[in-house]
Design a protein around this motif. Structure first.
Motif, mmCIF file in Angstrom:
data_model
loop_
_atom_site.group_PDB
_atom_site.id
_atom_site.type_symbol
_atom_site.label_atom_id
_atom_site.label_comp_id
_atom_site.label_asym_id
_atom_site.label_seq_id
_atom_site.Cartn_x
_atom_site.Cartn_y
_atom_site.Cartn_z
ATOM 1 N N THR A 236 0.808 -1.227 0.000
ATOM 2 C CA THR A 236 0.000 0.000 0.000
ATOM 3 C C THR A 236 0.838 1.273 0.000
ATOM 4 O O THR A 236 0.334 2.352 -0.282
ATOM 5 C CB THR A 236 -0.921 0.068 1.247
ATOM 6 O OG1 THR A 236 -0.111 0.301 2.406
ATOM 7 C CG2 THR A 236 -1.727 -1.215 1.427
ATOM 8 N N GLY A 237 2.124 1.159 0.343
ATOM 9 C CA GLY A 237 2.980 2.336 0.377
ATOM 10 C C GLY A 237 3.050 3.031 1.720
ATOM 11 O O GLY A 237 3.669 4.082 1.852
ATOM 12 N N ALA A 238 2.394 2.464 2.743
ATOM 13 C CA ALA A 238 2.457 3.061 4.088
ATOM 14 C C ALA A 238 2.253 1.964 5.130
ATOM 15 O O ALA A 238 1.660 0.926 4.843
ATOM 16 C CB ALA A 238 1.383 4.138 4.246
ATOM 17 N N ALA A 239 2.745 2.202 6.340
ATOM 18 C CA ALA A 239 2.528 1.239 7.427
ATOM 19 C C ALA A 239 1.034 1.211 7.771
ATOM 20 O O ALA A 239 0.317 2.183 7.511
ATOM 21 C CB ALA A 239 3.356 1.646 8.648
ATOM 22 N N PRO A 240 0.523 0.115 8.351
ATOM 23 C CA PRO A 240 -0.924 -0.009 8.566
ATOM 24 C C PRO A 240 -1.508 0.988 9.557
ATOM 25 O O PRO A 240 -2.650 1.400 9.433
ATOM 26 C CB PRO A 240 -1.087 -1.443 9.085
ATOM 27 C CG PRO A 240 0.266 -1.864 9.552
ATOM 28 C CD PRO A 240 1.249 -1.106 8.741
ATOM 29 N N PHE A 241 -0.715 1.385 10.551
ATOM 30 C CA PHE A 241 -1.223 2.309 11.567
ATOM 31 C C PHE A 241 -0.230 3.458 11.723
ATOM 32 O O PHE A 241 0.848 3.283 12.284
ATOM 33 C CB PHE A 241 -1.412 1.593 12.916
ATOM 34 C CG PHE A 241 -2.316 0.391 12.821
ATOM 35 C CD1 PHE A 241 -3.694 0.531 12.691
ATOM 36 C CD2 PHE A 241 -1.785 -0.893 12.850
ATOM 37 C CE1 PHE A 241 -4.528 -0.574 12.594
ATOM 38 C CE2 PHE A 241 -2.611 -2.005 12.753
ATOM 39 C CZ PHE A 241 -3.984 -1.847 12.619
ATOM 40 N N THR A 242 -0.586 4.621 11.208
ATOM 41 C CA THR A 242 0.298 5.785 11.342
ATOM 42 C C THR A 242 -0.539 6.999 11.727
ATOM 43 O O THR A 242 -1.732 7.074 11.411
ATOM 44 C CB THR A 242 1.034 6.100 10.023
ATOM 45 O OG1 THR A 242 0.062 6.209 8.979
ATOM 46 C CG2 THR A 242 2.034 5.036 9.663
ATOM 47 N N ALA A 243 0.090 7.934 12.419
ATOM 48 C CA ALA A 243 -0.574 9.187 12.800
ATOM 49 C C ALA A 243 0.489 10.270 12.882
ATOM 50 O O ALA A 243 1.669 10.003 12.663
ATOM 51 C CB ALA A 243 -1.288 9.012 14.139
ATOM 52 N N GLU A 244 0.043 11.498 13.224
ATOM 53 C CA GLU A 244 0.991 12.619 13.159
ATOM 54 C C GLU A 244 2.017 12.633 14.287
ATOM 55 O O GLU A 244 3.025 13.331 14.195
ATOM 56 C CB GLU A 244 0.244 13.967 13.098
ATOM 57 C CG GLU A 244 -0.694 14.235 14.268
ATOM 58 C CD GLU A 244 -2.135 13.798 13.971
ATOM 59 O OE1 GLU A 244 -3.056 14.450 14.479
ATOM 60 O OE2 GLU A 244 -2.320 12.806 13.246
ATOM 61 N N ASN A 245 1.777 11.895 15.347
ATOM 62 C CA ASN A 245 2.804 11.829 16.391
ATOM 63 C C ASN A 245 2.847 10.428 17.009
ATOM 64 O O ASN A 245 2.005 9.575 16.726
ATOM 65 C CB ASN A 245 2.585 12.904 17.476
ATOM 66 C CG ASN A 245 1.245 12.732 18.193
ATOM 67 O OD1 ASN A 245 0.874 11.631 18.584
ATOM 68 N ND2 ASN A 245 0.533 13.834 18.364
ATOM 69 N N ARG A 246 3.853 10.236 17.853
ATOM 70 C CA ARG A 246 4.135 8.922 18.437
ATOM 71 C C ARG A 246 2.961 8.390 19.251
ATOM 72 O O ARG A 246 2.560 7.245 19.116
ATOM 73 C CB ARG A 246 5.391 9.058 19.306
ATOM 74 C CG ARG A 246 6.040 7.758 19.700
ATOM 75 C CD ARG A 246 7.318 8.041 20.464
ATOM 76 N NE ARG A 246 7.807 6.849 21.142
ATOM 77 C CZ ARG A 246 8.650 5.975 20.616
ATOM 78 N NH1 ARG A 246 9.113 6.143 19.404
ATOM 79 N NH2 ARG A 246 9.055 4.928 21.309
#
Length: 237
Positions: free
Chosen positions: A107-117
């Motif tokens: 998909t081109g991105a990790a499954p769970f990402t957000a703007e901060n840690r």
């Protein structure tokens, strides 16, 4: 770098890399080692296009069935929920990371990402897994089984470890004996001018000034004496 260049991998390409990585993880697990740091930056391609796992700094040794460890480590986007929860983890964390890596490849991105840690951790622990409609049924099924938050029901968590993952229909066309013998043609071979050609590495690394790692081990007095003794003997000769 190859994934960045391509954007996403076709399923056949991802299948090859995931299959080789699953063999590497299975081998480590047989030796009682959890890898714990599976992410794109740690997967090198050899000059012949085959995978080489690198950076064993976060490995945990002597983890056999029934043993858990509690260290918080790794890159959070690929990190299993049980590491983030510090609830104790075993080799099943590597299969979660393989699922996260597979998702990234397709998909081109990790499954769970957000703007901060913190928000990323919240998503890994509670977020919904969104599977793009263009993925095949086999890919969707394997992703769901690898990215199970309950480690005991995750694919690969059972006693058969890698064999369960490799037996999934996503890998139905893979000849594992040929793969182990390097007889399966890699989807991409780096173009190298010579054995020490570093053009395939990101220039942000190759432009850095090389610095020796500090040696924090101090020799004991007795070791120092031995060293002096041997040096003197060498001089005498």
């Amino acid at each position: 770098m190859q994934l960045e260049r391509e954007g996403i991998f076709l399923e056949d390409t991802a299948c090859f890399y995931l299959a080789e990585i699953s063999m590497a993880l299975g081998h480590l697990h047989q030796k009682g080692i959890i890898y714990r740091d599976l992410k794109p930056e740690n997967i090198m391609l050899r000059n012949n296009g085959h995978v080489k796992l690198t950076d064993f700094g976060l490995c945990k040794e002597s983890i056999h069935d029934g043993t858990v460890t509690h260290t918080f480590c790794g890159t959070i986007e690929y990190m299993a929920p049980e590491i983030l929860m510090r609830s104790g983890h075993n080799r099943a964390v590597d299969w979660w990371s393989l699922g996260a890596l597979m998702y990234d490849m397709l998909t081109g991105a990790a499954p769970f990402t957000a703007e901060n840690r913190k928000k990323t951790i919240d998503k890994i622990l509670k977020g919904k897994l969104n599977l793009p409609p263009y993925l095949t049924q086999e890919a969707r099924d394997l992703l769901k089984k690898l990215l199970r938050r309950n480690a005991s029901t995750r694919m690969g968590a059972g006693p058969r470890d890698a064999l369960d993952v490799q037996g999934h229909s996503f890998f139905r066309h893979m000849n594992w004996d040929d793969l182990l013998a390097f007889k399966v043609e890699p989807p991409f071979k780096p173009f190298l001018q010579s054995a020490d050609d570093v053009s395939q590495f990101d220039s942000k690394f190759t432009s850095q000034t090389p610095v020796d790692s500090p040696d924090d081990s101090t020799l004991s007095e007795s070791a120092n004496q031995v060293f002096l003794f041997l040096s003197l003997k060498h001089l005498q000769h």
